[in-house]
Design a protein around this motif. Structure first.
Motif, PDB file in Angstrom:
ATOM      1  N   PHE A 210     -45.634 -15.544  41.754  1.00  0.00           N
ATOM      2  CA  PHE A 210     -45.601 -14.256  41.054  1.00  0.00           C
ATOM      3  C   PHE A 210     -45.966 -13.153  42.029  1.00  0.00           C
ATOM      4  CE2 PHE A 210     -47.854 -10.705  39.203  1.00  0.00           C
ATOM      5  CZ  PHE A 210     -47.020 -10.310  38.181  1.00  0.00           C
ATOM      6  N   THR A 211     -45.236 -12.054  41.971  1.00  0.00           N
ATOM      7  CA  THR A 211     -45.539 -10.915  42.841  1.00  0.00           C
ATOM      8  C   THR A 211     -45.645  -9.640  42.024  1.00  0.00           C
ATOM      9  OG1 THR A 211     -44.306 -11.911  44.670  1.00  0.00           O
ATOM     10  CG2 THR A 211     -44.729  -9.547  44.813  1.00  0.00           C
TER      11      THR A 211
ATOM     12  N   ALA B  21     -41.435 -14.988  39.670  1.00  0.00           N
ATOM     13  CA  ALA B  21     -41.495 -13.820  38.791  1.00  0.00           C
ATOM     14  C   ALA B  21     -42.027 -12.620  39.550  1.00  0.00           C
ATOM     15  CB  ALA B  21     -42.399 -14.110  37.588  1.00  0.00           C
ATOM     16  N   GLY B  22     -41.726 -11.451  39.037  1.00  0.00           N
ATOM     17  CA  GLY B  22     -42.221 -10.244  39.682  1.00  0.00           C
ATOM     18  C   GLY B  22     -42.333  -9.088  38.713  1.00  0.00           C
TER      19      GLY B  22
ATOM     20  N   VAL C  46     -38.116 -14.393  36.342  1.00  0.00           N
ATOM     21  CA  VAL C  46     -38.445 -13.312  35.412  1.00  0.00           C
ATOM     22  C   VAL C  46     -38.864 -12.090  36.226  1.00  0.00           C
ATOM     23  CG1 VAL C  46     -39.929 -12.567  33.512  1.00  0.00           C
ATOM     24  CG2 VAL C  46     -39.219 -14.966  33.661  1.00  0.00           C
ATOM     25  N   PHE C  47     -38.008 -11.091  36.253  1.00  0.00           N
ATOM     26  CA  PHE C  47     -38.309  -9.897  37.054  1.00  0.00           C
ATOM     27  C   PHE C  47     -38.241  -8.635  36.217  1.00  0.00           C
ATOM     28  CE2 PHE C  47     -37.262 -13.044  40.195  1.00  0.00           C
ATOM     29  CZ  PHE C  47     -38.211 -12.791  41.182  1.00  0.00           C
ATOM     30  N   LYS C  48     -39.306  -7.836  36.327  1.00  0.00           N
ATOM     31  CA  LYS C  48     -39.391  -6.595  35.557  1.00  0.00           C
ATOM     32  C   LYS C  48     -39.744  -5.455  36.497  1.00  0.00           C
ATOM     33  CE  LYS C  48     -39.736  -8.533  31.257  1.00  0.00           C
ATOM     34  NZ  LYS C  48     -39.486  -8.013  29.911  1.00  0.00           N
ATOM     35  N   LYS C  49     -39.036  -4.362  36.331  1.00  0.00           N
ATOM     36  CA  LYS C  49     -39.321  -3.203  37.184  1.00  0.00           C
ATOM     37  C   LYS C  49     -39.437  -1.940  36.340  1.00  0.00           C
ATOM     38  CE  LYS C  49     -36.218  -5.096  40.677  1.00  0.00           C
ATOM     39  NZ  LYS C  49     -37.080  -6.003  41.398  1.00  0.00           N
ATOM     40  N   VAL C  50     -40.432  -1.135  36.682  1.00  0.00           N
ATOM     41  CA  VAL C  50     -40.602   0.158  36.030  1.00  0.00           C
ATOM     42  C   VAL C  50     -40.333   1.231  37.078  1.00  0.00           C
ATOM     43  CG1 VAL C  50     -42.198   1.682  34.827  1.00  0.00           C
ATOM     44  CG2 VAL C  50     -42.317  -0.792  34.468  1.00  0.00           C
ATOM     45  N   LEU C  51     -39.338   2.058  36.820  1.00  0.00           N
ATOM     46  CA  LEU C  51     -38.878   2.997  37.839  1.00  0.00           C
ATOM     47  C   LEU C  51     -38.914   4.423  37.316  1.00  0.00           C
ATOM     48  CD1 LEU C  51     -35.729   0.855  38.769  1.00  0.00           C
ATOM     49  CD2 LEU C  51     -37.901   0.909  40.017  1.00  0.00           C
TER      50      LEU C  51
ATOM     51  N   ALA D  80     -43.476 -10.884  32.525  1.00  0.00           N
ATOM     52  CA  ALA D  80     -43.571 -11.314  33.927  1.00  0.00           C
ATOM     53  C   ALA D  80     -45.003 -11.740  34.256  1.00  0.00           C
ATOM     54  CB  ALA D  80     -43.104 -10.199  34.857  1.00  0.00           C
ATOM     55  N   ILE D  81     -45.973 -10.938  33.818  1.00  0.00           N
ATOM     56  CA  ILE D  81     -47.373 -11.274  34.098  1.00  0.00           C
ATOM     57  C   ILE D  81     -47.741 -12.588  33.412  1.00  0.00           C
ATOM     58  CG2 ILE D  81     -49.778 -10.486  33.854  1.00  0.00           C
ATOM     59  CD1 ILE D  81     -48.586  -7.605  33.863  1.00  0.00           C
TER      60      ILE D  81
END
Lengths: 428, 251
Positions: free
Chosen positions: A249-250, A276-277, A305-310, A402-403
């Motif tokens: 996890f990152t 995951a990230g 599982v990858f999630k990004k907040v942009l 993701a967490i």
């Protein structure tokens, strides 16, 4: 021909200033890596695999300047976790800040001292998984790392490690250009958690090769940020044996350029690999997760599982592939990549891929990008929650899946609390 | 408590007038009911009072204890003592019900300059209130409204109301989607909160909710206006004869 010559010149310029160390078995492994690199050349903007992320600053001769980051009075990530600390400052091992490298059931050697010693298990691993990971897609920056890494740790685990091994990076020079290479070997039935955190350098290249023996379990939790101006390219290569588990996890906060590649091979039957990230970025943030999972064994399970907040024009990239080899029946592959775009300027570029050569498999992939849920936001505000807090709650909720991939409760809570703090701070 | 004067509201996106001069006064300690046919503007009124986006107030005012609500952000209205129980409570995956409740309670306390509630005190209070609404510990742990039945969602709204202790409670079709037992439970929850310092505005289609939550005043709303105001007997009249006569009378 001109292009080929140009590529050769570019590579020659890039490596001219790097020291190549020939001694011992490691020297031989480095020479092989250099040969791979020379055959491939450095990546360029025209390469399909670098379509969404410009590698120019990663291949340039000098590391672009990156201002040092002051975290103020904020404690570092994993501060409350009992762990064995291994500290690198601008890529240089800091013995005074590190713990004794002794841990029951675990052997830890430093790469910088390993050349002369005959460490047979590391010999079978260093550059080996990286070389395997060069097909079917070339990863020249990983080969460059294998050829020129100056230090790193080599870890062999024979039992259940009592504490996580924590790799801590500090950045003290605004021009530091760091190449570290770690190898981890888990013997059958062994268990280890590796933590990584801290701003490593102005430009950081990190490779970790992990061999997970039959029935062994490997956990990797990494925190990148909150330093913003740095650039980082990382490669995680893993081969997962029968009944074994690999989980990585990152969390990434800030960074003008981060490219995290994970190349995972489910080699044995009933193996599990999760990667995951969770990434949060603002403005000229650019974050790229590139994942390649190969299913070779029977009844293996993989999850991405990858999630990004942009926000404010930040860019997120996801390239994820699941390759199911012939005969890898009963494969269960899952892949999800999602972006929460907090404004109209941000971008999420996703390329999910499946390639399947077995007929009895279950593979799913999904990719979405969307804005914050206005109805949920109003609901929270109507209960008296201020808009900023409400937004942070919804952002954390978005990242929760993701967490949730982190198995250790204390570590998961540390990451969650950290993100909450960063999000709140960001908005003041 | 609540004074609405000549309130005109249109949709922001299209040129459609929804409220065309609503006048309404609710005093402390009173329970008012608003009934009316579909599309009469009842829900719009509740959303506009709570501060939902998408509406434009073209004329009029709405004050809570003398303060203009329409100038406030939704969270400021909540801190001032306004509460809207949603017709369709919103599901928020990833946000725990307890986290949500505690964040809301403490945000309001902070906005009012009061001390925040400790985790221990909060837990005690929320457990006691949840118990009377037959909300079990499992429901409190789950993400907000996720996987809740229609009845559970409405009970969760009432729990929020009980925790936040607002002065002015607006219940938007709280009876919709409830079976007889759930309606009784929800009504008991509401009745337990009735006191001299608190007022209620109950929006409903049906008289039967008003058997449980007895109103002091009943208003009939149609085409964006309150067309008739009376006592509880007005609700019975609607139940028996429908809106047709009232609407005809108003025109």
């Amino acid at each position: 021909m001109a292009l080929v010559q140009a590529k050769q010149d570019q590579l020659a310029a890039r490596i001219a200033g790097l020291s190549f160390r020939r001694e011992g078995w490691l020297g031989a492994a480095r020479a092989e890596a250099l040969a791979r690199l020379t055959a491939m050349g450095l990546p360029g903007k025209r390469d399909e695999y670098w379509r969404y992320t410009d590698p120019t600053s990663l291949t340039a001769v000098d590391a672009p300047q990156a201002a040092l980051f002051d975290a103020g009075d904020e404690a570092m990530v994993f501060d409350g976790i009992d762990r064995l600390k291994v500290v690198f400052v601008d890529g240089v091992f800091d013995a005074a800040a590190s713990d004794d490298l002794t841990l029951s059931g675990v052997e830890i050697e430093r790469l910088a001292q390993a050349g002369g010693a005959d460490i047979h298990w590391a010999r079978d691993l260093y550059g080996v998984l990286e070389a395997r990971g060069q097909k079917p897609v070339e990863r020249p920056l990983a080969a460059l790392n294998s050829a020129f890494a100056t230090d790193g740790v080599m870890i062999r685990v024979t039992g259940r490690a009592a504490r996580p091994v924590s790799l801590i990076y500090h950045h003290s020079s605004d021009r530091s250009d760091v190449i570290l290479h770690h190898v981890v070997k888990l013997e059958d039935g062994a268990e280890l958690t590796v933590l990584e955190n801290g701003p490593a350098a102005a430009r950081f290249s990190g490779v970790m090769e992990v061999e997970v023996g039959a029935g062994a379990r490997f956990h990797h939790i990494r925190s990148q940020g909150r330093d913003h101006q740095r650039r980082a390219v990382t490669h995680l290569f893993a081969r997962v044996g029968a009944g074994a588990a690999f989980k990585s996890f990152t969390v990434t906060a800030n960074g003008v350029l981060t490219r995290n590649e994970a190349v995972l091979e489910l080699a044995g039957d009933d193996a599990v690999a999760h990667v995951a990230g969770a990434a949060v970025g603002d403005g000229d943030f650019h974050h790229d997760d590139t994942v390649f999972v190969t299913h070779a064994g029977l009844r293996c399970e993989s999850r991405q599982v990858f999630k990004k907040v942009l926000m404010n024009g930040a860019v997120g990239v996801f390239q994820g592939k699941i390759l199911v080899k012939q005969g890898a029946q009963k494969t269960d592959g899952y892949q999800i990549s999602q972006a929460l775009l907090l404004d109209g300027d941000s971008q999420f570029l996703a390329k999910p891929e499946l390639e399947i050569y077995a007929d009895d498999v279950k593979c799913s992939h999904g990719s979405t990008s969307g804005a914050i849920d206005e109805v949920a936001l109003f609901y929270l505000r109507s209960r008296g929650v201020p808009e900023r807090v409400a937004q942070s709650l919804l952002v954390l909720a978005f990242l929760a899946e993701a967490i949730g991939e982190i198995e250790d409760e204390a570590i998961a809570e540390d990451i969650r609390a950290r993100l909450e703090g960063w999000l709140t701070r960001h908005e003041h | 408590m609540l004074h609405i004067k000549n309130l005109h509201v249109k949709l922001q996106e299209e040129d459609k007038q929804i409220l065309k001069g609503v006048d309404l006064t609710v005093k402390a300690g009173e329970v008012h009911a608003i009934m009316g046919p579909n599309g009469s503007g009842k829900s719009t009124l509740s959303y506009v009072l709570a501060g939902r986006e998408g509406y434009e107030v073209t004329e009029g005012s709405a004050t809570l204890e003398g303060e203009e609500l329409l100038d406030m952000e939704p969270e400021e209205r909540a801190a001032a003592g306004l509460f809207l129980a949603f017709q369709y409570p919103v599901e928020i995956p990833g946000v725990g019900n307890m986290t949500f409740l505690r964040t809301a309670v403490n945000a309001q306390r902070k906005a009012r300059g009061e001390e925040e509630m400790s985790a221990g005190d909060f837990l005690k209070v929320v457990r006691a209130k949840a118990k009377t609404l037959k909300i079990d510990a499992e429901m409190l742990k789950r993400p907000v409204n996720v996987g809740f039945s229609g009845g559970e969602k409405k009970r969760n709204e009432i729990l929020q109301m009980a925790m936040l202790e607002p002065k002015m409670c607006i219940l938007d079709e709280t009876d919709s989607g409830l079976d007889v037992d759930a309606m009784k439970l929800v009504s008991e929850g509401v009745n337990a909160l009735r006191d001299a310092g608190r007022a209620f505005l109950v929006i409903t289609h049906y008289q039967r909710l008003l058997d449980h939550i007895k109103p002091d005043v009943v208003h009939i709303m149609a085409a964006g206006r309150i067309i008739k105001t009376g006592g509880p007997e007005l609700a019975l009249e609607v139940e028996e004869n429908g809106y047709a006569d009232l609407l005809a009378g108003a025109q």
